[in-house]
Design an enzyme around this catalytic site. Structure first.
Site, PDB file in Angstrom:
ATOM      1  N   ARG A 182      59.439  23.159 -44.468  1.00 49.09           N
ATOM      2  CA  ARG A 182      59.588  23.272 -43.172  1.00 49.09           C
ATOM      3  C   ARG A 182      61.052  23.619 -42.613  1.00 49.09           C
ATOM      4  O   ARG A 182      61.956  23.005 -43.050  1.00 49.09           O
ATOM      5  CB  ARG A 182      59.109  21.696 -42.742  1.00 49.09           C
ATOM      6  CG  ARG A 182      59.183  21.636 -41.193  1.00 49.09           C
ATOM      7  CD  ARG A 182      58.454  20.451 -40.513  1.00 49.09           C
ATOM      8  NE  ARG A 182      58.533  20.535 -39.284  1.00 49.09           N
ATOM      9  CZ  ARG A 182      58.851  19.722 -38.362  1.00 49.09           C
ATOM     10  NH1 ARG A 182      59.475  18.532 -38.593  1.00 49.09           N
ATOM     11  NH2 ARG A 182      58.893  19.967 -37.246  1.00 49.09           N
ATOM     12  N   ASP A 187      71.018  10.835 -32.065  1.00 49.60           N
ATOM     13  CA  ASP A 187      71.595  12.114 -32.109  1.00 49.60           C
ATOM     14  C   ASP A 187      72.797  12.032 -31.318  1.00 49.60           C
ATOM     15  O   ASP A 187      72.824  11.168 -30.432  1.00 49.60           O
ATOM     16  CB  ASP A 187      70.675  13.303 -31.519  1.00 49.60           C
ATOM     17  CG  ASP A 187      69.591  13.673 -32.351  1.00 49.60           C
ATOM     18  OD1 ASP A 187      69.463  13.296 -33.428  1.00 49.60           O
ATOM     19  OD2 ASP A 187      68.441  14.207 -31.838  1.00 49.60           O
TER      20      ASP A 187
END
Ligand SMILES: *[C@@H]1O[C@H](CO)[C@@H](O)[C@H](O)[C@H]1NC(C)=O
Ligand SMILES: *[C@@H]1O[C@H](CO)[C@@H](O)[C@H](O)[C@H]1NC(C)=O
Ligand SMILES: *[C@@H]1O[C@H](CO)[C@@H](O)[C@H](O)[C@H]1NC(C)=O
Ligand SMILES: *[C@@H]1O[C@H](CO)[C@@H](O)[C@H](O)[C@H]1NC(C)=O
Ligand SMILES: *[C@@H]1O[C@H](CO)[C@@H](O)[C@H](O)[C@H]1NC(C)=O
Length: 712
Positions: A703, A643
């Site tokens: 989701r 990330d």
């Protein structure tokens, strides 16, 4: 008309008073009399003597006639002391012992109260003896004396009931021969009698030894009986909040309250019938929560009639949801929709009239939607206080803005009373007689059917409905009380409320922080800071952060916005940065939520980060914060990646098995997965280097997760 008298033994003091009707002011007078009776025990014994029961009120002269008749039996009783006073706008500030002592010190057989102007005949002023200090003119509102002298004073009365009593006494006083015969003097320096009229600025409250006295600053005296009628009524009400109270615990007479009305032991069906008027005048946050609290009130719903008047189309959804779920439980429900309402005064008049017109209705409870009541037993609590009108004191969180005014300006608008701040902050606790209340209050049905039987209570000149209501109530001599005995709740701030979103409350983190937190932050969140935190993988922390409502509303808000991006470079520029691995997502800045999201990260995530990664301090800055949608036929998974963050927050926004199958997060270096994500829980992990990770495949359903790359 009723004439009452209380007698106090030892000094043989008898208080005679006249009451034409039972007003709140009269009850206050009675309580102050009773209160001092309890306190000065050795003098205490009062009884009630009804003299002119049932008589009609004709005028002031009637008081002299009644007094004359009552004094017959005391004509020869040298020791009998009589106090004659009015009872509506009077309060005892001290006990009988002081009163008798001061009479004796006056060295006269009769002492009249003194006034600053001669009334009713000003032309008599020059005839008054001059005084060195004090008020020069006779007032007949109150006087005290030995019975035989008072008897002489009224013996010559042959006037009509409509005649002026004050003029009668004045003429005796101004006649040197008669004055001598009756031995009259005036209480020039207010040692006994304080009339507020013309002396408003002279009187202050003096707190000493747990007691409160009215003090006359002009003459440095402590009057025993305070009288405040006409334009001084409000000042009288203010003083009345303190003066009959005797705050000495050893006497047990702490607060001179009216009797309480207990509801304990009542069966559901015997509870008093209450009409609840709910008013929505403008866009207001947390409306669903308001209706939840209404339905959670601890009061039998079959004894509640609901009247809901909404002028705000934006809240139709919440009102209708409540009505659909709960209408059937109530005794009666009436809903007035925005298109049926032409103005605010009309609907309030109509709501109040439902109670007025139903003899069975014992209370009308008016509540505006910006009121947050924290205690579900509030209705009972207010009913038990047995006041004509009682409002629970509420204010904005950590703010002095409240639902009452302590005083009125000369023009009838807000003025701050000396005790306003202390009442709002609950440094002084009690039930307060104030000139203005709003937002939430309970009114007795019996009062609506008598004193307040005028339909148009919410109109008065050009005043707003709330001010008109208080104005009309005050004109009828009914007291408006506010109680701060408990922390009843608070008022929402209506400023900066946007109505452009689907779930506008999400944007309230700045304006109504406390309510935002209660609605959206998981109740166990602070637990996470103190208890052992779950760490499903090395340096991966897992803790509850959002309520189900927060998750649902955030997802719905994103779906409502609808512009899910495929992750092209162009999309990413719009979103404010580049993701290493693009996802199907909507960024917080796309729905104008980045300021709010930053505050959320700062207030609720940063403390956890700093606890779990000691020595690291974050300002919770981010370029990228977004909601990701995983779907088998759209984007089912995310390839392994780092990330662009120092640490990452990943909040599951829906429930595995209920909403989707599969999913989760796997950290490759540790071969460790969090594969059963919990709705509303956050995963927190370092972004680079060690925590190379992938999004596991969603095999069914949809989701949603909220991802933030913090400190890029
Ligand atoms: C009242 O009587 C007392 C004596 O009993 C006398 O000293 C006083 O001057 C009298 N006062 C008036 C106002 O007549
Ligand atoms: C409640 O107030 C009313 C009117 O002031 C009074 O008549 C009544 O006695 C009070 N009830 C109790 C239980 O004290
Ligand atoms: C609510 O009010 C009742 C009655 O005054 C009191 O006993 C109770 O403690 C209050 N509850 C809360 C949660 O403040
Ligand atoms: C909060 O934690 C307690 C104790 O672990 C648990 O019993 C309770 O269910 C939790 N509350 C919620 C809303 O999850
Ligand atoms: C990773 O863990 C799974 C079970 O959790 C195991 O089956 C697998 O062999 C592990 N892989 C490696 C490379 O250790």
């Amino acid at each position: 008309m009723v004439v009452l008298s209380f007698s106090i033994w030892t000094e043989k003091l008898l208080v005679l008073t006249v009451a034409t009707e039972e007003t709140d002011g009269f009850r206050r007078f009675q309580r102050s009399a009773q209160c001092f009776n309890y306190k000065v025990k050795y003098l205490c014994m009062m009884f009630l003597q009804v003299l002119g029961l049932g008589e009609e009120w004709h005028g002031e002269g009637q008081k002299v006639r009644l007094l004359k008749a009552a004094l017959e039996q005391y004509a020869d009783d040298e020791d009998q002391i009589i106090l004659f006073t009015e009872s509506y706008d009077d309060i005892f500030a001290s006990g009988p012992a002081e009163l008798v002592k001061k009479l004796k010190q006056a060295k006269s057989k009769v002492v009249f109260s003194a006034e600053a102007v001669a009334y009713p005949e000003r032309r008599l002023e020059p005839k008054y003896p001059s005084v060195i200090e004090g008020k020069r003119f006779l007032g007949s509102a109150a006087f005290i004396g030995y019975a035989p002298y008072l008897h002489k004073l009224v013996a010559d009365w042959d006037g009509a009931d409509e005649d002026s009593d004050q003029l009668y006494y004045t003429k005796i006083y101004l006649d040197p021969v008669k004055r001598k015969k009756t031995n009259i003097t005036l209480d020039h320096r207010c040692r006994i009698f304080q009339s507020l009229y013309g002396s408003e600025g002279d009187v202050v409250m003096k707190f000493e030894n747990g007691r409160v006295r009215a003090r006359n600053l002009a003459y440095d005296t402590l009057p025993v009986l305070v009288h405040g009628n006409g334009p001084t009524k409000l000042l009288m009400n203010y003083l009345g909040n303190y003066i009959p109270r005797v705050w000495t615990f050893e006497t047990g007479c702490v607060v001179c309250d009216e009797g309480l009305r207990s509801l304990s032991g009542f069966k559901d069906e015997s509870f008093p019938l209450v009409v609840i008027g709910v008013f929505i005048d403008q866009p207001t946050p947390f409306t669903s929560e308001f209706f939840k609290r209404i339905s959670n009130l601890e009061y039998p719903k079959k004894r509640i009639q609901l009247y809901i008047a909404s002028r705000e189309p934006n809240h139709q959804r919440q009102v209708e949801k409540f009505l659909k779920e709960h209408s059937a439980e109530y005794n009666l429900v009436k809903y007035i929709a925005p298109e049926e309402i032409s103005n605010a005064a009309d609907v309030r008049n109509a709501g109040m009239d439902i109670c007025r017109q139903n003899p069975e209705c014992e209370y009308y409870f008016s509540i505006d939607v910006q009121v947050v009541l924290k205690n579900a037993s509030i209705l009972r609590t207010l009913i038990e206080q047995n006041k004509s009108i009682l409002s629970p004191m509420i204010s904005r969180v950590q703010d002095l803005w409240s639902n009452f005014w302590g005083a009125l300006s000369k023009e009838g608008f807000y003025a701050r009373s000396e005790d306003y701040v202390e009442i709002v902050q609950r440094q002084r606790i009690g039930i307060w007689n104030v000139p203005y209340i709003t937002d939430v209050y309970l009114v007795k049905g019996s009062v609506l059917r008598t004193k307040l039987n005028q339909y148009d209570m919410f109109r008065s000149g050009h005043l707003d409905p709330d001010m008109a209501f208080c104005d009309n109530v005050r004109k009828q001599g009914v007291f408006l009380f506010v109680s701060n005995r408990q922390l009843f709740g608070h008022l929402l701030s209506l400023e900066n409320y946007q109505t452009s979103h689907l779930h506008n409350d999400l944007w309230q983190i700045f304006e109504n922080t406390q309510d935002w937190k209660e609605k959206y932050i998981h109740p166990n969140h602070s637990f996470a800071l103190i208890k052992n935190m779950e760490a499903p993988c090395p340096d991966v922390y897992w803790f509850p952060i959002f309520t189900d409502t927060a998750c649902d509303e955030l997802v719905e808000e994103m779906e409502y916005f609808g512009q899910w991006s495929s992750g092209s470079k162009q999309d990413q520029r719009l979103q404010g940065g580049y993701e290493n691995v693009p996802t199907i997502d909507i960024h917080m800045n796309q729905i104008n939520y980045e300021k709010e999201w930053h505050k959320f990260l700062l207030d609720f995530i940063a403390p956890v980060t700093e606890k779990m990664f000691p020595g690291y301090y974050t300002r919770a800055l981010f370029d990228l914060a977004f909601v990701v949608r995983y779907k088998p036929d759209e984007q089912p998974l995310l390839e392994p990646h780092h990330d662009a963050s120092t640490f990452t927050i990943n909040i599951a926004l829906n429930s595995v098995s209920q909403d989707y199958e599969g999913g989760g997060c796997r950290f490759l270096r540790y071969n460790c997965s969090v594969s059963a994500p919990r709705k509303g829980w956050a995963l927190m992990h370092p972004g680079r280097l060690t925590h190379y990770h992938e999004g596991l495949r969603v095999t069914k359903g949809v989701r949603y997760i909220a991802v933030s790359f913090v400190d890029p």
